[in-house]
Enzyme design. Structure first.
Site, PDB file in Angstrom:
ATOM      1  CB  CYS A 136      -7.435   0.235   3.176  1.00  0.00           C
ATOM      2  SG  CYS A 136      -8.299   0.140   4.921  1.00  0.00           S
ATOM      3  CB  CYS A 139      -6.301   1.688   6.526  1.00  0.00           C
ATOM      4  SG  CYS A 139      -6.906   0.085   6.407  1.00  0.00           S
ATOM      5  CG  ASP A 140      -4.254   4.467   4.176  1.00  0.00           C
ATOM      6  OD1 ASP A 140      -3.566   4.198   5.100  1.00  0.00           O
ATOM      7  OD2 ASP A 140      -4.097   3.420   3.180  1.00  0.00           O
TER       8      ASP A 140
END
Length: 314
Positions: A136, A139-140
């Protein structure tokens, strides 16, 4: 083996399942939550989470899920480990069989089983999961500002991830098995026009390396041909973008799904084609796949269940 009766069976945990449990518990519905193969969902495999509201300093993924779980328990949710291995949704109340032999009789059901990211199958992916390997970028990606990263995949999702990361990282390598991009023409052009994105066509990843975190990838170019070349690519992050598999097998074909297997819901709500069955989180979301979006849909599913019970069940 025993028979358990409940007004609402929530299948799966994660942000959607636990949020649904919080809301249904506070509505005195007394839900039963069967946590699934990965209690807490994908976030339990994540380290720092910085984009979930309410945690200004960030929070570890497992801690976030424990907080949500404890909040559901506080309001009386019955949360149990296990898997739903069989479900009869042909009539209400619904019947679900668990892997321990128990049977659940439920007036309503919320499917919150999530979607599992597809991986290449390399041992190193598990070794470095959360230590440089991610599925992701949204997300990261923040953790790789001004660093070198690689994205695996050649479709629209991979291109979107690469473009997103290109605004954060210093260099982005898009590793593509084929000699072309499967992405739409518009997405492909955007990738090719980005100065800090380099597309590596005809390339396979065969391993990763690094002492504690990912420090690079072992690549093979033109595998199985006279042009075959093996080399190492120094990178700090390795992002998988080869798709997700929604965990819907046990509910099909009773619950209508799209071609990819994501549960279809009606309009802006969470109702499925089966009256009394609702879906929340990544299992019904092929687009956003974010924890906060999953939590929001868990709330919606709980409210839909509350309304359904008040109208159909005495």
């Amino acid at each position: 083996m025993s028979e358990i009766k409940t007004r609402c069976l929530i299948v799966g945990s994660g942000p959607a399942g636990y949020t649904a449990a919080i809301y249904t518990s506070r509505a005195n519905i007394s839900p039963l939550v069967i946590e699934g193969i990965q209690p807490g969902g994908q976030l339990t495999q994540t380290t720092e989470v910085e984009n979930f509201p309410g945690y200004p300093q960030g929070v570890q993924g497992p801690q976030l899920m424990e907080d949500l779980r404890n909040q559901a328990l506080r309001f009386g949710a019955d949360i149990r480990p296990g898997l739903v291995v069989e479900a009869d949704l042909s009539k209400r109340p619904f019947v679900a069989k668990l892997d321990n032999g128990d049977t659940v009789i439920a007036e309503t059901m919320i499917i919150a089983t999530g979607a599992s990211a597809k991986y290449l199958g390399l041992t190193d992916e598990k070794k470095y999961n959360g230590l440089g390997v991610s599925a992701c970028a949204t997300c990261d990606g923040f953790f790789y500002r001004k660093r070198k990263v690689a994205v695996v995949g050649g479709g629209d999702t991979a291109c979107e991830e690469a473009i997103y990361l290109s605004n954060l990282a210093s260099e982005v390598y898009l590793i593509v098995r084929k000699p072309y991009l499967r992405a739409s023409k518009v997405m492909a052009e955007r990738v090719m026009n980005k100065e800090n994105i380099k597309v590596l066509f005809n390339t396979n990843t065969v391993g990763l390396y690094g002492e504690e975190y990912v420090e690079g990838a072992h690549l093979v170019e033109h595998v199985g041909t006279e042009q075959e070349r093996r080399y190492d690519l120094p990178i700090d992050g390795f992002f998988l973008a080869i798709g997700h598999k929604p965990n819907t097998d046990v509910f099909r074909p009773m619950v209508e799904c799209d071609e990819q297997g994501y549960v279809k819901v009606k309009g802006n709500g969470t109702a499925t084609n089966v009256e009394g069955v609702f879906a929340a989180g990544d299992v019904a979301d092929p687009v956003y796949r974010q924890a906060i979006a999953a939590a929001g849909s868990g709330c919606k599913a709980a409210l839909d269940v509350e309304r359904f019970l008040s109208e159909h069940v005495q």
